[in-house]
Design a protein around this motif. Structure first.
Motif: not given
Length: 160
Positions: A77-85, A90-98, A122-133
């Motif tokens: 579970l990884r969110f990439i915020l404003d990837p081309k800026c 990056t918000i990585d919550a993979s270690d918190r997954m059940r 941080q998610l709320l402030r992002a103009d672009v959100i991509t990631g891996q879910i």
């Protein structure tokens, strides 16, 4: 397991009388080349005034029938915020997954995780959100980001 069907951008509120909390949830349907996932963000806020913002938010993810069954799903579970800026984050919550699936040999279809209040903002402030879910590449539409901000206003500034 996500028991209910969600529409993209749908917000639900439930009063939990036993704990005197209000749970507000947002359903999003992020898509990528392997299909559409269901992602539900939930926050619980005490009903007393003044209400404190939640320290963490619950994230529930379901692969369901709209995801390619042959796509390999991993506990990512990884969110990439404003990837081309230059301010990309990056918000990585993979270690918190059940993993919520009972059968360890089953395909990874249902998981939960937590994100912190800081990560949520941080998610709320992002103009672009991509990631891996579940390890699958996804992106969020402008409409989904608007729904996320509307949800944020309800969670961070609950009605009295």
């Amino acid at each position: 397991m996500l028991a209910a069907k969600w529409r993209d951008g749908e917000i639900r509120t439930e009063v939990i009388s036993s704990t005197r909390e209000t749970e507000t949830s947002l359903g999003l349907l992020p898509s990528g080349q392997h299909g559409t996932l269901t992602l539900v963000l939930s926050a619980r806020v005490q009903q007393r005034a003044p209400a404190e913002p939640p320290g963490t938010l619950q994230v529930r993810i379901g692969a369901g029938l709209n995801v390619n069954p042959n796509a390999i799903r991993r506990p990512v579970l990884r969110f990439i915020l404003d990837p081309k800026c230059p301010k990309a984050t990056t918000i990585d919550a993979s270690d918190r997954m059940r993993v919520l699936d009972l059968d360890p040999s089953a395909s990874l279809d249902n998981v939960s995780a937590t994100i912190t209040l800081v990560e949520f903002i941080q998610l709320l402030r992002a103009d672009v959100i991509t990631g891996q879910i579940l390890g699958l590449d996804v992106s969020f539409t402008p409409k989904q980001r608007d729904a996320l901000r509307d949800f944020g206003m309800r969670v961070l500034r609950p009605a009295p």
